[in-house]
Design a protein around this motif. Structure first.
Motif, PDB file in Angstrom:
ATOM      1  N   LEU A 140      -1.538 -50.944  30.526  1.00 55.19           N
ATOM      2  CA  LEU A 140      -0.586 -51.415  31.534  1.00 55.19           C
ATOM      3  C   LEU A 140      -1.110 -52.667  32.234  1.00 55.19           C
ATOM      4  O   LEU A 140      -0.368 -53.627  32.459  1.00 55.19           O
ATOM      5  CB  LEU A 140      -0.312 -50.309  32.549  1.00 55.19           C
ATOM      6  CG  LEU A 140       0.429 -49.079  32.011  1.00 55.19           C
ATOM      7  CD1 LEU A 140       0.357 -47.933  33.017  1.00 55.19           C
ATOM      8  CD2 LEU A 140       1.885 -49.414  31.686  1.00 55.19           C
ATOM      9  N   TYR A 141      -2.387 -52.653  32.550  1.00 55.23           N
ATOM     10  CA  TYR A 141      -3.011 -53.777  33.244  1.00 55.23           C
ATOM     11  C   TYR A 141      -3.035 -55.029  32.371  1.00 55.23           C
ATOM     12  O   TYR A 141      -2.722 -56.132  32.826  1.00 55.23           O
ATOM     13  CB  TYR A 141      -4.424 -53.372  33.663  1.00 55.23           C
ATOM     14  CG  TYR A 141      -5.283 -54.480  34.212  1.00 55.23           C
ATOM     15  CD1 TYR A 141      -4.858 -55.264  35.277  1.00 55.23           C
ATOM     16  CD2 TYR A 141      -6.546 -54.723  33.671  1.00 55.23           C
ATOM     17  CE1 TYR A 141      -5.666 -56.276  35.787  1.00 55.23           C
ATOM     18  CE2 TYR A 141      -7.361 -55.731  34.177  1.00 55.23           C
ATOM     19  CZ  TYR A 141      -6.919 -56.504  35.220  1.00 55.23           C
ATOM     20  OH  TYR A 141      -7.713 -57.503  35.730  1.00 55.23           O
ATOM     21  N   SER A 179       0.633 -49.206  40.532  1.00 53.36           N
ATOM     22  CA  SER A 179       0.867 -50.528  41.088  1.00 53.36           C
ATOM     23  C   SER A 179       1.712 -50.492  42.363  1.00 53.36           C
ATOM     24  O   SER A 179       2.269 -51.510  42.776  1.00 53.36           O
ATOM     25  CB  SER A 179       1.555 -51.422  40.050  1.00 53.36           C
ATOM     26  OG  SER A 179       2.795 -50.859  39.637  1.00 53.36           O
ATOM     27  N   THR A 180       1.791 -49.335  43.011  1.00 55.83           N
ATOM     28  CA  THR A 180       2.561 -49.254  44.254  1.00 55.83           C
ATOM     29  C   THR A 180       1.975 -50.201  45.305  1.00 55.83           C
ATOM     30  O   THR A 180       0.752 -50.306  45.459  1.00 55.83           O
ATOM     31  CB  THR A 180       2.564 -47.820  44.812  1.00 55.83           C
ATOM     32  OG1 THR A 180       3.248 -47.816  46.073  1.00 55.83           O
ATOM     33  CG2 THR A 180       1.157 -47.286  45.017  1.00 55.83           C
ATOM     34  N   VAL A 238      -8.434 -52.855  39.085  1.00 57.11           N
ATOM     35  CA  VAL A 238      -7.195 -53.473  38.607  1.00 57.11           C
ATOM     36  C   VAL A 238      -6.230 -53.724  39.764  1.00 57.11           C
ATOM     37  O   VAL A 238      -5.502 -54.727  39.750  1.00 57.11           O
ATOM     38  CB  VAL A 238      -6.522 -52.631  37.496  1.00 57.11           C
ATOM     39  CG1 VAL A 238      -7.448 -52.473  36.294  1.00 57.11           C
ATOM     40  CG2 VAL A 238      -6.070 -51.270  37.990  1.00 57.11           C
ATOM     41  N   ARG A 239      -6.235 -52.865  40.761  1.00 56.07           N
ATOM     42  CA  ARG A 239      -5.363 -53.110  41.916  1.00 56.07           C
ATOM     43  C   ARG A 239      -5.827 -54.357  42.676  1.00 56.07           C
ATOM     44  O   ARG A 239      -4.998 -55.166  43.111  1.00 56.07           O
ATOM     45  CB  ARG A 239      -5.333 -51.878  42.828  1.00 56.07           C
ATOM     46  CG  ARG A 239      -4.464 -50.753  42.266  1.00 56.07           C
ATOM     47  CD  ARG A 239      -4.343 -49.588  43.243  1.00 56.07           C
ATOM     48  NE  ARG A 239      -3.770 -49.983  44.524  1.00 56.07           N
ATOM     49  CZ  ARG A 239      -2.464 -50.056  44.773  1.00 56.07           C
ATOM     50  NH1 ARG A 239      -1.583 -49.779  43.814  1.00 56.07           N
ATOM     51  NH2 ARG A 239      -2.031 -50.397  45.977  1.00 56.07           N
ATOM     52  N   PRO A 253      -7.959 -48.596  49.453  1.00 60.96           N
ATOM     53  CA  PRO A 253      -8.706 -48.045  50.588  1.00 60.96           C
ATOM     54  C   PRO A 253     -10.023 -48.795  50.773  1.00 60.96           C
ATOM     55  O   PRO A 253     -10.677 -49.160  49.798  1.00 60.96           O
ATOM     56  CB  PRO A 253      -8.936 -46.582  50.177  1.00 60.96           C
ATOM     57  CG  PRO A 253      -7.929 -46.302  49.115  1.00 60.96           C
ATOM     58  CD  PRO A 253      -7.685 -47.585  48.405  1.00 60.96           C
ATOM     59  N   GLN A 254     -10.409 -49.009  51.999  1.00 61.45           N
ATOM     60  CA  GLN A 254     -11.631 -49.750  52.295  1.00 61.45           C
ATOM     61  C   GLN A 254     -12.827 -48.847  52.566  1.00 61.45           C
ATOM     62  O   GLN A 254     -13.968 -49.318  52.582  1.00 61.45           O
ATOM     63  CB  GLN A 254     -11.391 -50.654  53.507  1.00 61.45           C
ATOM     64  CG  GLN A 254     -10.318 -51.700  53.278  1.00 61.45           C
ATOM     65  CD  GLN A 254     -10.620 -52.616  52.108  1.00 61.45           C
ATOM     66  OE1 GLN A 254     -11.728 -53.148  52.006  1.00 61.45           O
ATOM     67  NE2 GLN A 254      -9.651 -52.806  51.226  1.00 61.45           N
TER      68      GLN A 254
END
Length: 325
Positions: free
Chosen positions: A166-167, A212-213, A261-262, A270-271
């Motif tokens: 997908l990526y 990919s949201t 990938v995001r 998230p950090q």
């Protein structure tokens, strides 16, 4: 229900497995001992014995696996050169096995589908585009044959392959959705073993639908479920196949790849993580973009050169010799 104490005890066991300094000394001695056997076969051009070279690549991989654990878990080093070297050894292991598929069709391989997909994912995270491209082409061409047995039960491995497709906007067997089903159907048609392929991917099915949201809260909740799934299986160290091993047991590379990938797509991630799994030295490794290539392993260089000279159909002959540099 997830048991935090059980996970902590399992992690201590995981680290303790690599604390004995003698295992590294023995590994170095064994690695150095490979040289004479390799050079003898190459010097005399003994093609009837050259399958031994393939076995030796497996030993090179095992050596770097131990060094990686020592560097990161025991010495607290930030160097990932040994991790890079073991992935390179896997690359050569897989592509060299194809040479022997006719001469030794029943030869057991010492790597798994899980290993090869992990290698592809690491090349992607390292930013090694040329080697990633070569390995993907090989996987797409050989998935399910003796070089890459895809009869594999690890849900996270199928997740990683599909997320990669997908990526990268790629296809395997003309699809990038429910790849495990497409591969199973192909294996059934070939009358090849397929009984280990899972019926579904569990939590990973949900992640693939929403990978990919743009909504950070949604992906954070899904990653939380991935962490629980991985942690529960890693807590059964030595008892389960998926994450119950000492290679990737507490190394959440499937989650790190999703984060990778995001980030590449400019999507929020998230950090901060509270969970043990995401705060181990392996989970905290930092990859540069691109990651510099390590110094070439001299034994792998000799083996690769031998195969290139003696086997015109050696897969890497299609790509020249400018790899990993």
């Amino acid at each position: 229900m997830f048991n935090q104490k059980k996970a902590e005890l399992a992690y201590k066991k995981y680290v303790k497995n690599f604390e004995d300094r003698d295992i590294y000394e023995k590994s170095i001695v064994k690695y150095n001992g490979l040289k004479d056997g390799i050079e003898q076969i190459i010097k005399t051009n003994e093609r009837e014995k050259d399958h031994i070279l393939l076995v030796r690549i497996g030993s090179i991989f095992a050596h770097y696996h131990l060094l990686w654990k020592k560097d990161i878990l025991i010495d607290g080093s930030h160097s990932i050169d040994s991790l890079k070297q073991l992935q390179i050894a896997l690359f050569y292991q897989c592509l060299s096995r194809d040479i022997y598929k006719i001469r030794y069709p029943n030869m057991m391989v010492t790597y798994s589908f899980k290993d090869i997909i992990s290698c592809l994912i690491h090349f992607t995270m390292f930013g090694w585009e040329q080697e990633e491209h070569i390995l993907f082409n090989f996987i797409a061409e050989h998935i399910g044959d003796s070089s890459i047995s895809a009869n594999n039960l690890n849900r996270h491995t199928w997740f990683l392959l599909e997320l990669y497709l997908l990526y990268r906007n790629q296809l395997i067997m003309d699809t990038n959705e429910d790849v495990f089903i497409a591969v199973e159907e192909e294996l059934i048609e070939r009358e090849a073993p397929h009984d280990l392929i899972p019926d579904d991917l569990g939590i990973y099915d949900e992640v693939l639908k929403s990978w990919s949201t743009p909504v950070e809260e949604e992906i954070t909740a899904l990653i939380g479920q991935m962490i629980n799934y991985h942690s529960e299986l890693a807590s059964e160290l030595g008892k389960t196949i998926e994450f119950g091993d000492y290679r990737y047991g507490f190394y959440p590379y499937e989650i790190l790849f999703l984060l990778h990938v995001r980030k590449k797509k400019g999507l929020p991630v998230p950090q901060h993580f509270e969970e043990l799994l995401m705060n181990t030295p392996e989970a905290q490794m930092v990859f540069q973009e691109p990651e510099p290539y390590p110094e070439k392993d001299p034994l792998l260089v000799q083996i690769d050169s031998f195969y290139r000279k003696n086997y015109p159909d050696y897969f890497l002959n299609q790509y020249g010799e400018e790899l990993f540099q």
